[in-house]
Write a protein that holds these residues in place. Structure first.
Motif, short mmCIF file in Angstrom:
data_model
loop_
_atom_site.label_atom_id
_atom_site.label_comp_id
_atom_site.label_asym_id
_atom_site.label_seq_id
_atom_site.Cartn_x
_atom_site.Cartn_y
_atom_site.Cartn_z
N ASN A 151 0.82 -1.20 0.00
CA ASN A 151 0.00 0.00 0.00
C ASN A 151 0.86 1.26 0.00
N LEU A 152 1.88 1.27 -0.87
CA LEU A 152 2.78 2.42 -0.98
C LEU A 152 2.25 3.40 -2.01
N ASP A 153 2.66 4.63 -1.90
CA ASP A 153 2.24 5.69 -2.82
C ASP A 153 3.37 5.97 -3.79
N TYR A 154 3.10 5.78 -5.08
CA TYR A 154 4.11 6.04 -6.11
C TYR A 154 4.65 7.46 -6.01
N LEU B 298 7.24 7.87 -3.04
CA LEU B 298 8.30 6.87 -2.90
C LEU B 298 9.62 7.43 -3.40
N THR B 299 10.61 7.48 -2.52
CA THR B 299 11.91 8.04 -2.88
C THR B 299 12.91 6.92 -3.18
N THR B 300 14.01 7.27 -3.81
CA THR B 300 15.05 6.28 -4.12
C THR B 300 15.59 5.61 -2.86
N PRO B 301 15.89 6.37 -1.79
CA PRO B 301 16.35 5.69 -0.57
C PRO B 301 15.31 4.71 -0.01
N MET C 198 15.77 0.72 0.53
CA MET C 198 15.52 0.13 1.84
C MET C 198 14.53 -1.04 1.71
N ILE C 199 13.48 -0.85 0.94
CA ILE C 199 12.48 -1.91 0.73
C ILE C 199 13.13 -3.11 0.04
#
Length: 69
Positions: free
Chosen positions: A40-43, A46-49, A53-54
């Protein structure tokens, strides 16, 4: 083997490599989309770091699962 046969085989090999690369990209994109949806992430935010991490957490989880089998 004549030069033209070699050239034909090289062309087929190049085409096959392009198909493989396209299929790998398709799988990577689908995997990423499924992870983003499932978590349930938001495009938009969402950052590169965060992506790194994910990915690291998934790597640790998958490797941990392999070690426990």
């Amino acid at each position: 083997m004549s030069q033209s046969n070699l050239e034909k085989q090289e062309a087929k090999l190049k085409q096959l490599n392009q198909k493989i690369k396209a299929e790998k990209n398709k799988i990577e994109q689908n995997l990423g989309k499924q992870i983003i949806r499932s978590a349930n992430l938001d495009y938009g935010t969402l950052t590169t770091p965060q992506i790194k991490m994910i990915a690291k957490k998934i790597d640790v989880f998958l490797n941990q699962d392999e070690n426990n089998q």
